[in-house]
Design an enzyme around this catalytic site. Sequence first.
Site, PDB file in Angstrom:
ATOM      1  CD  GLU A 168       6.421   5.117 -12.361  1.00  0.00           C
ATOM      2  OE1 GLU A 168       5.501   4.828 -13.149  1.00  0.00           O
ATOM      3  OE2 GLU A 168       7.614   4.870 -12.593  1.00  0.00           O
TER       4      GLU A 168
HETATM    5 ZN   LIG Z   1       9.453   5.328 -16.746  1.00  0.00          ZN
END
Ligand SMILES: [Zn+2]
Length: 576
Positions: A515
């Site tokens: 992320e």
């Molecule tokens: Zn995503």
Amino acid sequence: MLLALIICISSAVISTTAQEKIDNSTNANNVIPQPPINCHSHSMKNAKVVKIWFSKATACENIPVENGNLGNDEFNKSEDCWNLLQQRQALLSLLVQDFQLDVLKAVDVDSAVVLVPGDKWGNLKDLLDKQRDSKNNETWLSYTLITPDLYPMLQGIRQHQSLLSGHEKRPKRQAHVRNMLRAGGIDPDDFPEEGTLNGFEDGEGGFNFDDYHESKFMNDQMKRWVQENKDIARLDVVGESQDVKDPIYRLRLGLHKRRNNLRNTRHVFLEGGNHAREWITPAAVMFLAQNLIDTHRRLHHGKWLNRNGNKNFTESGHLQDEEHDEDVWNPLEHFTFHLAPMTNPDGYDASLRDPELRFWRKNRNPNAVPENVDKCIGVDLNRNFGFRWGALGASPEFCSEAYRGASAASESETKAVQNAIMSMPNRGRAIAISVHCCAGMVLMPYGYRMRLPDNHKELLRSGMRFARAAADASPDGRRFHFTVGASSFTLYPASGMMSDFAYGAAQIPMTFGIELPESGPGLFLNPPEDIQHIGTVFVAGMKSMLKGILEDSGQKGREGTGGDRHKPDSNLGTGY
Ligand SMILES: [Zn+2]
């Protein structure tokens, strides 16, 4: 459209209001958490981005969230915390249902970020004000208004990008830009002639790292890379998008023309652009590709050859730059990269072109829902993969942002990625990574159940290497943090994810969801001028992680422990 209304209305009728539920319950845990359902019937006009605060999460204080503060034992302390997070998710789901919120950032210990339709804000604000005065810790809520009105900002982004990325060369696009400029009180004729603003008039084809570009421009750039680097680059179509039937490409970078290398090399698969609104992710994977090509060219064709035309190796096997006394490492000497920077072109292009769809997440499959229900189209591709499909954290409701699809791997985009992963040789020594934004995390399996994988120590070590190197490579004055942990604990449980498929079905031992960090005015809105910063951070993290994996396997080889082959997980199937 009709069906969407029926479903939205019926869910509103069946459930009591959020306020009543909060009032009637001293424990929000009574409510079964559901992924939020968004009917998307609202417009972006006057939409607000709001951070909703929960009370201080004392149960989560021992959870290993901070970079550099991660011990395996600490995972055992997170059970209470997990229960608390579930309560909060349930509470948030009530608000989502009643106020038609889009969840931009799911419950993260003590807060969540949502998009609020303009006409719902008044009532939501009243409720939040009331809960802020509440004495009950479990239902205490507060808020911060992050963006009072998103729409002008999205319009501004579009104008900026249309003018910079060469879109205006298309007549239709040009008319659109001119109309938008006029709507903003600007005379389009005040702008210089077409082609002088975009910087691509020299036939470079409309791709750079100063802006976000439609998928076509990325594909063209990959074709150019292959043309210019035939010795190391190959491009294949691995599938097509569900709606527009756009090709999905995989760029292979490696010394694959040398037979020995193909057998000895380790393979790395990366995907970007799975979630449409996470624009920074395809850009980051493209940035990695550019970096790998540049590094290789410098080492093999440039100044890092010594006077005799030979490469100098250091003791660690890395190339030594005599002149600059610099240790330069070429990942292509050890790894073959399989890069799919854009695995959801339909969703991404729609998000890029239409401010109303800026926060679109799914693909654009109109047939994913009965009767082509307006706006509730599309499948969350990262809930659609064919391993433990339909378990925790994926929704059977087609209006949900986390709609899992009609069946496992029902979407052609998912099939394309699965095929690309399964076609990699030597998967027992491979690495697979799905790039997302914007939680700032390095996530190992599992997503679909609350358990750590067998080789979690190895995965944690690699994740920490990424996190440290990435933080260290942050640009001046900023430091991008990455939390390292297991997907289901650290972010939220979710099934049908690429990383679980790669780990569980393809038996790839080193599998991560990365992320990328939030930056700029709000979630998913990483400004174009951050592409190179975040790209640099991402490349530094990747290189450190890969170097570490090589070092670990070298040590194991010497210790005679049989290398780093993936042990099949004997407990698979006993989970959720
Ligand atoms: Zn995503």
